[in-house]
Design a protein around this motif. Structure first.
Motif, mmCIF file in Angstrom:
data_model
loop_
_atom_site.group_PDB
_atom_site.id
_atom_site.type_symbol
_atom_site.label_atom_id
_atom_site.label_comp_id
_atom_site.label_asym_id
_atom_site.label_seq_id
_atom_site.Cartn_x
_atom_site.Cartn_y
_atom_site.Cartn_z
ATOM 1 N N HIS A 107 -5.080 2.383 -7.179
ATOM 2 C CA HIS A 107 -3.779 2.862 -7.651
ATOM 3 C C HIS A 107 -3.097 1.779 -8.486
ATOM 4 N N GLY A 108 -2.449 2.189 -9.576
ATOM 5 C CA GLY A 108 -1.674 1.249 -10.378
ATOM 6 C C GLY A 108 -2.513 0.501 -11.392
ATOM 7 N N GLU A 109 -1.860 -0.434 -12.072
ATOM 8 C CA GLU A 109 -2.488 -1.135 -13.198
ATOM 9 C C GLU A 109 -2.880 -2.573 -12.856
ATOM 10 N N GLY A 110 -2.794 -2.930 -11.604
ATOM 11 C CA GLY A 110 -3.114 -4.316 -11.220
ATOM 12 C C GLY A 110 -4.574 -4.663 -11.475
ATOM 13 N N THR A 111 -4.894 -5.945 -11.364
ATOM 14 C CA THR A 111 -6.263 -6.407 -11.573
ATOM 15 C C THR A 111 -7.216 -5.678 -10.626
ATOM 16 N N PHE A 112 -8.344 -5.241 -11.172
ATOM 17 C CA PHE A 112 -9.326 -4.462 -10.416
ATOM 18 C C PHE A 112 -10.015 -5.336 -9.373
ATOM 19 N N ASN A 113 -10.407 -4.731 -8.251
ATOM 20 C CA ASN A 113 -11.130 -5.464 -7.212
ATOM 21 C C ASN A 113 -12.182 -4.548 -6.595
ATOM 22 N N ARG A 114 -13.371 -4.637 -7.154
ATOM 23 C CA ARG A 114 -14.461 -3.737 -6.762
ATOM 24 C C ARG A 114 -14.809 -3.858 -5.278
ATOM 25 N N ALA A 115 -15.017 -5.080 -4.802
ATOM 26 C CA ALA A 115 -15.488 -5.275 -3.420
ATOM 27 C C ALA A 115 -14.457 -4.793 -2.401
ATOM 28 N N LYS A 116 -13.192 -5.045 -2.689
ATOM 29 C CA LYS A 116 -12.158 -4.596 -1.747
ATOM 30 C C LYS A 116 -12.100 -3.073 -1.680
ATOM 31 N N LEU A 117 -12.269 -2.422 -2.833
ATOM 32 C CA LEU A 117 -12.298 -0.952 -2.843
ATOM 33 C C LEU A 117 -13.469 -0.429 -2.007
ATOM 34 N N LEU A 118 -14.580 -1.127 -2.050
ATOM 35 C CA LEU A 118 -15.738 -0.701 -1.261
ATOM 36 C C LEU A 118 -15.439 -0.819 0.231
ATOM 37 N N SER A 267 -2.739 -0.056 1.419
ATOM 38 C CA SER A 267 -1.871 1.084 1.711
ATOM 39 C C SER A 267 -2.479 2.342 1.110
ATOM 40 N N LEU A 268 -2.724 3.299 1.974
ATOM 41 C CA LEU A 268 -3.274 4.573 1.538
ATOM 42 C C LEU A 268 -2.170 5.366 0.841
ATOM 43 N N ILE A 269 -2.476 5.840 -0.378
ATOM 44 C CA ILE A 269 -1.461 6.614 -1.094
ATOM 45 C C ILE A 269 -1.696 8.111 -0.879
ATOM 46 N N LYS A 270 -2.969 8.530 -1.072
ATOM 47 C CA LYS A 270 -3.220 9.973 -1.051
ATOM 48 C C LYS A 270 -4.718 10.247 -0.907
ATOM 49 N N VAL A 282 -5.600 4.456 -3.437
ATOM 50 C CA VAL A 282 -5.227 3.365 -2.543
ATOM 51 C C VAL A 282 -4.561 2.218 -3.305
ATOM 52 N N ASP A 283 -3.544 1.655 -2.688
ATOM 53 C CA ASP A 283 -2.904 0.450 -3.215
ATOM 54 C C ASP A 283 -3.534 -0.738 -2.479
ATOM 55 N N ILE A 284 -4.258 -1.567 -3.233
ATOM 56 C CA ILE A 284 -4.931 -2.699 -2.569
ATOM 57 C C ILE A 284 -4.165 -4.011 -2.764
#
Ligand code: UDH
Length: 288
Positions: A107-118, A267-270, A282-284
């Motif tokens: 979620h959002g435009e922040g810096t991407f984080n592949r491993a955290k999303l996994l 934080s889970l958004i939806k 998700v907001d990471i």
């Protein structure tokens, strides 16, 4: 008499047999073409058969031995997801996997984080079903051979061992990028993936380090079965190469037991259920 036995099978009076170790319907090498004119309705037609909502599927005539969550790190790659869904659903059905597709949207435009999303995908998919295996796949990678089974093995598996963009070879010996499969036990043993690799680079090397530091080896399909085709694209915004990332690899041994699934905060958004996938927004907590 044969008819009767088929009817009784679907009545639930005789339980389904386990699926065979090698799926009988595999075809081997596949022709993959990323047609720009392919529409979402083409994709739905090709993919929706026998799917339960949210991209869930179970074989109809046998009990799968593999409960697999497919976790895709994601932001702003609609066209890639379309191609992925078009090809992967039919392949996974032929492979007789009991699976669900989870697209983890940052979620959002922040810096991407592949491993955290996994890591988020691991936690969220387990809230839905008792998956015992996790395939972590980039959205732009499609296997060119359906004998590359989306399931777990005795060792963590690097599935994308022969990507077209690297000339169908490993770019370097310990490469662990693109598509990998870990069982629940293997994943927990390495405390999941690191949460601190923001931007592009080195998180896949950290995953590989975690595995070897815990005394495991990596297995791979041979370079025929491990072939993948990648959708060509430009570098994304907000996922620039981070020159700090490779340096963090010196600390993996020291930090892996405290940075990972046991320190994951988000934080889970939806949660959105499409018929072909479950989208977890998700907001990471990306740094500014
Ligand atoms: N991803 C997104 N959105 C983004 C960034 C990454 O969905 O904005 C996901 C996606 O699943 C992608 C994966 O994260 O496949 C890995 O992204 P990546 O940019 O690290 O890797 P990829 O191999 O591209 O897709 C590498 C840079 C390409 C530059 C090409 C210049 N010729």
């Amino acid at each position: 008499e044969q008819k009767e036995s088929i009817v009784s099978k679907f009545n639930g009076s005789s339980p389904l047999p386990p699926c065979p170790p090698t799926p009988p319907g595999l075809v081997g090498p596949l022709r993959i073409e990323f047609e720009w004119s392919r529409s979402m309705s083409d994709v739905r037609k090709a993919s929706r058969e026998n799917l339960q909502g949210g991209g869930r599927y179970k074989p109809l005539d046998c009990i799968s031995q593999h409960k697999v969550a497919i976790i895709i790190p994601y932001r702003n790659r609609k066209d890639h997801l379309k191609h992925w869904l078009y090809y992967l659903h039919p392949i996974l059905k032929r492979q007789q996997v009991d699976y669900g597709v989870y697209v983890i949207n940052q979620h959002g435009e922040g810096t991407f984080n592949r491993a955290k999303l996994l890591n988020v995908g691991y936690v969220e998919s387990l809230k839905e079903y008792a998956y015992d295996c996790f395939v972590f796949s980039d959205v732009d990678l499609v296997p060119m051979d359906d004998r590359n089974l989306y399931r777990c093995h005795g060792e963590p598996r690097h599935m994308a061992s022969a990507m077209d963009k690297f000339g169908f070879q490993m770019p370097y010996t310990n490469y662990f990028g693109g598509v990998v499969a870990l069982s629940r036990e293997q994943y927990m043993r390495i405390n999941g993936f690191p949460n601190n690799y923001w931007g592009w680079g080195a998180e896949d090397d950290d995953m590989h380090k975690r595995i070897t530091l815990k005394g495991m080896a990596v297995s791979r399909p041979d370079s025929r079965v491990g072939m993948y085709k990648m959708v060509r694209h430009l570098r994304d915004t907000h996922n620039e190469v981070n020159p700090q990332n490779p340096g963090q690899l010196h600390n993996t041994a020291r930090t892996m037991d405290t940075d990972g699934i046991n320190s994951l905060i988000y934080s889970l958004i939806k949660i959105e259920k499409d018929e072909l996938y479950t989208m977890i927004d998700v907001d990471i907590h990306a740094p500014n």
